[in-house]
Design a protein around this motif. Structure first.
Motif, PDB file in Angstrom:
ATOM      1  N   ARG A 208     -11.761 -53.168 -32.197  1.00  0.00           N
ATOM      2  CA  ARG A 208     -12.886 -52.600 -32.932  1.00  0.00           C
ATOM      3  C   ARG A 208     -13.233 -51.201 -32.413  1.00  0.00           C
ATOM      4  NH1 ARG A 208     -12.832 -54.964 -37.618  1.00  0.00           N
ATOM      5  NH2 ARG A 208     -12.752 -57.242 -37.405  1.00  0.00           N
ATOM      6  N   SER A 212     -13.217 -48.046 -34.924  1.00  0.00           N
ATOM      7  CA  SER A 212     -14.381 -47.161 -35.043  1.00  0.00           C
ATOM      8  C   SER A 212     -13.978 -45.703 -34.853  1.00  0.00           C
ATOM      9  CB  SER A 212     -15.442 -47.556 -34.013  1.00  0.00           C
ATOM     10  OG  SER A 212     -16.525 -46.661 -34.024  1.00  0.00           O
ATOM     11  N   LYS A 216     -14.109 -42.668 -37.680  1.00  0.00           N
ATOM     12  CA  LYS A 216     -14.978 -41.523 -37.443  1.00  0.00           C
ATOM     13  C   LYS A 216     -14.196 -40.222 -37.273  1.00  0.00           C
ATOM     14  CE  LYS A 216     -18.586 -44.284 -35.187  1.00  0.00           C
ATOM     15  NZ  LYS A 216     -19.214 -44.648 -33.887  1.00  0.00           N
TER      16      LYS A 216
END
Length: 452
Positions: A208, A212, A216
């Motif tokens: 995760r 992420s 981003k």
């Protein structure tokens, strides 16, 4: 039931000279005058013969081989069945170029790869010469099929020495230093490294964290491929925490990203399964293979979903020597040998012998920070006592001392502090234990921790 493994050479450790011996030293002098200094060698002895778990040098020393040519000669470096298949093919033709006059051996290798690699979907394969070529072509396919450019690679990764695969590779020295600029649109993410992450970070949490950052910093709709070794090789035989790989694969499926498993070092029974992806039940979109595929002859492949590989226009993939008929003959004999002798089970047997011995050593010697691995792909990470600071000097000294006593071990790791064990899968139990005892003795002697 697996067929009994027979050996051509005596399976013993025997030293008749110091190492290196006079003939190896003479060859080193000739080498300095003829071979570029940029080509390194792990040990200073020159091979004259090899079979099973031993390598015999030009001076007649018989060494226990715990490296198998960097996980290449899983079926042995002098496998008679491979030799017979190669000899028969050479007697007919050595080359026609598959892109000019194709031949059955190439097709048969592709059929075997379709059957062996994870997943029951329709597959296609292309054959090349080296692992780097395979990885680079996997990226080419992913970019064309998705229409995207970005490629995600990981800390501690090793994928090859071409310009693109050097960009994917994490370690600067000796692989990348001063060779840039590198191919663009490669983004590096943190790997799951349980020993250095600590017990608080699960595999899913580590994945995760990666997801992420991708979303981003790059954007999911810009990523063509995630390229990942299911167990990292040169980076330190790093086994990611459970859940790391499946979570990334699920994200890749959901976003249309191609998941490329670099199984160059892990493939063909090395980890106790045909492919390391099987341990967590993941099905990559493309699998890159080499090393163990052909018992040392130059051959590599990408095998993937038919819709991905068939998206490439005719002539977009290939190479003059890719899928050479002699290498294909070696690969087919190698696959038959692995299957007939159940070498995945043999790799698991090697793990069952080695890990308890190494873990007992770790419990008694605080310089052994971690013991890890699967099958016949095992690692000992050495650190300075009292913490987890890498100790590359000790690691190099241990490998050198083991060689002095007739055992070949290899080092690796981002920090240069990992002893990696990748013996031939055909090594006998007694020879394996003897080699491990020599390694243990080297570690104990150099750390001042005698046997209890």
């Amino acid at each position: 039931m697996a067929t009994e493994i027979r050996y051509r050479l005596p399976q013993r450790r025997l030293l008749v000279t110091e190492l290196p011996g006079p003939r190896s030293r003479a060859l080193t002098a000739r080498r300095r005058a003829a071979v570029a200094a940029g080509v390194g060698s792990s040990v200073p002895v020159y091979a004259a013969d090899a079979d099973g778990g031993v390598l015999v040098d030009v001076d007649g020393n018989s060494l226990i081989d715990l490296g198998s040519g960097i996980a290449v000669t899983g079926v042995g470096a002098g496998n008679p069945e491979v030799a017979r298949a190669v000899s028969e093919q050479v007697g007919h033709f050595t080359h026609t170029c598959f892109m000019v006059a194709p031949y059955e051996g190439y097709v048969r290798v592709a059929e075997e790869l379709a059957a062996l690699t994870p997943g029951d979907h329709e597959k296609r394969s292309v054959l090349f010469n080296s692992g780097a070529e395979a990885v680079e072509n996997a990226v080419k396919v992913a970019r064309l099929a998705t229409g995207r450019a970005a490629v995600v690679a990981f800390d501690h990764a090793y994928h090859g020495r071409t310009n693109l695969t050097m960009a994917l590779t994490a370690k600067s020295m000796p692989y990348k230093a001063h060779f840039g600029p590198f191919a663009p649109e490669v983004y590096r993410m943190p790997m799951s490294y349980p020993y250095r992450d600590g017990p608080g970070l699960t595999g899913e949490q580590a994945a995760r964290r990666v997801i992420s950052r991708i979303e981003k910093q790059i954007g999911a709709d810009s990523v063509a491929a995630i390229v990942l070794e299911p167990i990292q090789g040169e980076g330190g035989f790093i086994v990611p925490a459970p859940g790391f790989l499946p979570t990334l694969v699920d994200w890749a499926r959901a976003t249309g990203t191609v998941f490329v498993a670099d199984e160059v070092q892990t493939g063909f029974a090395r980890t106790g399964a045909w492919f390391a992806s099987e341990h967590e039940g993941i099905v990559p979109d493309i699998v890159a293979t080499a090393k163990g595929i052909a018992a040392g002859l130059p051959l590599s492949a990408i095998t993937g979903r038919a819709e991905l590989l068939d998206a490439v226009h005719p002539g977009g993939l290939g190479g003059t020597y890719g899928g050479n008929p002699v290498a294909c003959a070696a690969a087919l004999a190698t696959v038959d040998f692995i299957r007939d002798h159940d070498l995945p089970a043999r790799a698991r047997r090697i793990e069952s012998i080695a890990l308890p011995l190494l873990r007992a050593l770790a419990a008694d010697v605080d310089a052994v920070g971690d013991v890890r691995g699967r099958g016949a792909m095992l690692a000992v990470e050495l650190v300075r006592p009292g913490g987890r600071e890498p100790d590359p000097e000790l690691t190099a000294a241990v490998a050198a001392r083991a060689l002095e006593q007739g055992v070949i071990v290899l080092t690796c790791g981002t920090y240069g502090n990992v002893i990696r064990l990748a013996p031939p899968l055909v090594i006998g139990d007694d020879l394996l234990v003897e080699g491990l005892e020599v390694l243990e003795g080297a570690i104990r002697t150099l750390t001042g921790k005698g046997r209890p």
